[in-house]
Design a protein around this motif. Structure first.
Motif, PDB file in Angstrom:
ATOM      1  N   PHE A  33     -33.556 -16.725   4.389  1.00 14.42           N
ATOM      2  CA  PHE A  33     -34.914 -16.265   4.134  1.00 14.42           C
ATOM      3  C   PHE A  33     -35.308 -15.234   5.178  1.00 14.42           C
ATOM      4  CE2 PHE A  33     -34.585 -20.283   1.991  1.00 14.42           C
ATOM      5  CZ  PHE A  33     -35.231 -20.038   0.792  1.00 14.42           C
ATOM      6  N   SER A  34     -35.779 -14.100   4.687  1.00 13.61           N
ATOM      7  CA  SER A  34     -36.291 -13.037   5.544  1.00 13.61           C
ATOM      8  C   SER A  34     -37.808 -13.192   5.594  1.00 13.61           C
ATOM      9  CB  SER A  34     -35.901 -11.665   4.988  1.00 13.61           C
ATOM     10  OG  SER A  34     -36.434 -10.630   5.786  1.00 13.61           O
ATOM     11  N   ILE A  35     -38.356 -13.325   6.799  1.00 17.35           N
ATOM     12  CA  ILE A  35     -39.762 -13.704   6.963  1.00 17.35           C
ATOM     13  C   ILE A  35     -40.465 -12.805   7.967  1.00 17.35           C
ATOM     14  CG2 ILE A  35     -41.260 -15.522   7.928  1.00 17.35           C
ATOM     15  CD1 ILE A  35     -39.390 -17.578   6.680  1.00 17.35           C
ATOM     16  N   ASP A  36     -41.678 -12.390   7.623  1.00 19.46           N
ATOM     17  CA  ASP A  36     -42.601 -11.761   8.568  1.00 19.46           C
ATOM     18  C   ASP A  36     -43.733 -12.748   8.824  1.00 19.46           C
ATOM     19  OD1 ASP A  36     -41.230  -9.368   8.734  1.00 19.46           O
ATOM     20  OD2 ASP A  36     -42.353  -8.439   7.096  1.00 19.46           O
ATOM     21  N   ALA A  37     -43.960 -13.073  10.074  1.00 18.37           N
ATOM     22  CA  ALA A  37     -45.006 -14.017  10.458  1.00 18.37           C
ATOM     23  C   ALA A  37     -46.031 -13.318  11.336  1.00 18.37           C
ATOM     24  CB  ALA A  37     -44.403 -15.207  11.210  1.00 18.37           C
ATOM     25  N   GLU A  38     -47.288 -13.675  11.178  1.00 14.38           N
ATOM     26  CA  GLU A  38     -48.361 -13.055  11.958  1.00 14.38           C
ATOM     27  C   GLU A  38     -48.395 -13.661  13.350  1.00 14.38           C
ATOM     28  OE1 GLU A  38     -51.978 -13.484   9.771  1.00 14.38           O
ATOM     29  OE2 GLU A  38     -51.447 -11.936   8.300  1.00 14.38           O
ATOM     30  N   GLY A  39     -48.211 -12.807  14.349  1.00 15.46           N
ATOM     31  CA  GLY A  39     -48.216 -13.267  15.732  1.00 15.46           C
ATOM     32  C   GLY A  39     -47.027 -12.745  16.503  1.00 15.46           C
ATOM     33  N   ILE A  72     -42.159 -13.318   2.688  1.00 11.58           N
ATOM     34  CA  ILE A  72     -40.993 -14.206   2.677  1.00 11.58           C
ATOM     35  C   ILE A  72     -40.146 -13.863   1.458  1.00 11.58           C
ATOM     36  CG2 ILE A  72     -42.380 -16.026   1.578  1.00 11.58           C
ATOM     37  CD1 ILE A  72     -40.371 -18.049   2.827  1.00 11.58           C
ATOM     38  N   GLU A  73     -38.874 -13.588   1.693  1.00  8.33           N
ATOM     39  CA  GLU A  73     -37.955 -13.226   0.615  1.00  8.33           C
ATOM     40  C   GLU A  73     -36.638 -13.952   0.821  1.00  8.33           C
ATOM     41  OE1 GLU A  73     -37.796  -9.026  -0.561  1.00  8.33           O
ATOM     42  OE2 GLU A  73     -39.217  -8.627   1.054  1.00  8.33           O
ATOM     43  N   SER A  74     -36.032 -14.369  -0.273  1.00 10.48           N
ATOM     44  CA  SER A  74     -34.720 -15.003  -0.197  1.00 10.48           C
ATOM     45  C   SER A  74     -33.643 -13.961  -0.486  1.00 10.48           C
ATOM     46  CB  SER A  74     -34.614 -16.148  -1.201  1.00 10.48           C
ATOM     47  OG  SER A  74     -34.778 -15.685  -2.521  1.00 10.48           O
ATOM     48  N   ARG A  75     -32.551 -14.048   0.249  1.00  9.21           N
ATOM     49  CA  ARG A  75     -31.421 -13.148   0.063  1.00  9.21           C
ATOM     50  C   ARG A  75     -30.133 -13.964   0.075  1.00  9.21           C
ATOM     51  NH1 ARG A  75     -31.224  -9.430  -2.378  1.00  9.21           N
ATOM     52  NH2 ARG A  75     -29.487  -8.491  -1.240  1.00  9.21           N
ATOM     53  N   PRO A  76     -29.194 -13.662  -0.807  1.00 10.77           N
ATOM     54  CA  PRO A  76     -27.920 -14.391  -0.811  1.00 10.77           C
ATOM     55  C   PRO A  76     -27.097 -14.064   0.426  1.00 10.77           C
ATOM     56  CG  PRO A  76     -27.841 -12.546  -2.341  1.00 10.77           C
ATOM     57  CD  PRO A  76     -29.267 -12.633  -1.866  1.00 10.77           C
ATOM     58  N   THR A  77     -26.427 -15.066   0.961  1.00  9.64           N
ATOM     59  CA  THR A  77     -25.578 -14.828   2.129  1.00  9.64           C
ATOM     60  C   THR A  77     -24.294 -14.113   1.754  1.00  9.64           C
ATOM     61  OG1 THR A  77     -24.425 -16.957   1.914  1.00  9.64           O
ATOM     62  CG2 THR A  77     -26.479 -16.925   3.221  1.00  9.64           C
ATOM     63  N   GLY A  78     -23.917 -14.200   0.465  1.00  7.36           N
ATOM     64  CA  GLY A  78     -22.667 -13.585   0.022  1.00  7.36           C
ATOM     65  C   GLY A  78     -21.471 -14.492   0.184  1.00  7.36           C
ATOM     66  N   GLU A  79     -21.665 -15.675   0.766  1.00 10.86           N
ATOM     67  CA  GLU A  79     -20.538 -16.576   0.987  1.00 10.86           C
ATOM     68  C   GLU A  79     -20.173 -17.340  -0.281  1.00 10.86           C
ATOM     69  OE1 GLU A  79     -21.087 -19.020   4.391  1.00 10.86           O
ATOM     70  OE2 GLU A  79     -21.475 -17.341   5.743  1.00 10.86           O
ATOM     71  N   PHE A  80     -21.178 -17.889  -0.966  1.00  9.11           N
ATOM     72  CA  PHE A  80     -20.929 -18.535  -2.250  1.00  9.11           C
ATOM     73  C   PHE A  80     -22.243 -18.622  -3.008  1.00  9.11           C
ATOM     74  CE2 PHE A  80     -21.469 -21.862   0.962  1.00  9.11           C
ATOM     75  CZ  PHE A  80     -22.506 -22.619   0.437  1.00  9.11           C
TER      76      PHE A  80
END
Length: 328
Positions: free
Chosen positions: A261-267, A247-255
């Motif tokens: 949140f970019s997420i990899d989930a098992e399943g 799980i990683e947070s990334r700015p949207t660039g809007e403000f």
């Protein structure tokens, strides 16, 4: 491709085009070559992740291989951001490639002569300690890829740093051997055993089949910045027994302060627990972006408690239906 007879030149299907973060000899090309059929397909190097993905979106390429995560540096932000916006894409496969680097220099130079080194920013980050220990005075010139930097030492290369003026590069063994470059140091990576995860990206279509050892990648915007907003998202996974591997947070660039949140989930998206989680997530964050369900490259199966398995969800659903029909 299939068929019992040989097609005529007019009807023979064309081989698929795969693109990748180039030029030739990058770790990304090595990852692509692990895809069945890619060794005989047309392979088209791209100068950036954005270019590779746009070639898929435009139909110029059937799929693109791009880096998404490194065991030392974490997520590759260029890929995470490029897949979060624009026409939707799907990850259909992942590949893990062990990473090891060599330091190459212009002919006749030795380690003590090196003043300026070019390489990709992620590669530089994985070799900083070695550089500080052996040539601490060396400066870094960023390049679009490790291969482009190395090839810029031999008569120039269209994807080498435009500024030029460097005398060494950090690249893969493959590039050094293929082009006969002057290797002045081997194993310059700080972490022996480092691995980069690459993903094969295509346009939306039929999902790969469930294997029981799958991963689902999502982009989830934070619906509003308030106490407990992230916890509400995470609870959708926890309540269904879905483990998160990244799980990683990334700015949207809007403000400032606006993140996704970019997420990899098992399943897999067809697993009952994941279906339930995705339903809950969409209610909370309707702009959620599904980026694919695909087999894990390491083949590892998740540990799922019995009450979160498909049979338990099916049994619970049947029980609720019986209650509603008044047949309990």
């Amino acid at each position: 491709m299939s068929g019992s007879s040989v097609s005529s030149p007019e009807t023979a299907p064309q081989a698929p085009v795969y693109t990748y973060l180039g030029p030739e000899g990058t770790f990304t090309e090595a990852a692509l070559l692990r895809v069945p059929g890619a060794d005989t397909a047309r392979r088209l190097p791209s100068s950036s992740v954005n270019t590779a993905l746009e070639r898929v979106r435009s139909g110029e390429a059937a799929a693109a291989m791009v880096p998404i995560e490194n065991s030392v540096e974490g997520g590759v932000t260029a890929t995470l951001d490029a897949m979060a916006y624009g026409p939707e894409l799907r990850i259909v496969r992942e590949v893990l490639v062990p990473i090891s680097f060599v330091l190459v220099a212009r002919p006749g130079l030795v380690l003590e002569d090196v003043e300026v080194i070019s390489t990709h920013a992620v590669a530089w980050a994985q070799c900083r300690d070695w550089i500080d220990a052996h040539i601490p005075h060396a400066e870094h010139v960023p390049s679009s890829s490790t291969a482009a930097a190395a090839l810029g030492l031999v008569g120039g290369h269209p994807e080498a740093p435009a500024s030029g003026g460097y005398d060494a590069a950090i690249c893969s063994h493959v590039v050094a051997e293929r082009h006969g470059l002057n290797v002045i140091a081997d194993g310059v990576e700080d972490n022996t055993g480092a691995v980069t995860r690459f993903v094969l990206v295509s346009t939306p279509g039929q999902l790969p089949e469930q294997t029981g050892r799958d991963k689902t990648t999502l982009m989830i915007p934070l619906p509003e910045d308030r106490p407990g907003a992230l916890m509400e998202i995470l609870d959708q996974f926890a309540a269904r027994g879905v483990n998160l591997s990244r799980i990683e947070s990334r700015p949207t660039g809007e403000f400032l302060g606006d993140y996704f949140f970019s997420i990899d989930a098992e399943g897999h998206a067809r697993d009952a627990r994941m279906v339930d989680a995705l339903t809950g997530l969409h209610r909370i964050s309707p702009s959620i972006r599904f980026l694919g369900s695909y087999a894990r490259a390491d083949g590892r199966a998740p540990s799922v408690p019995w009450h979160h398995r498909d049979a338990a969800f099916q049994a619970a659903g049947s029980w609720v239906e019986s209650v509603l029909r008044g047949q309990q």
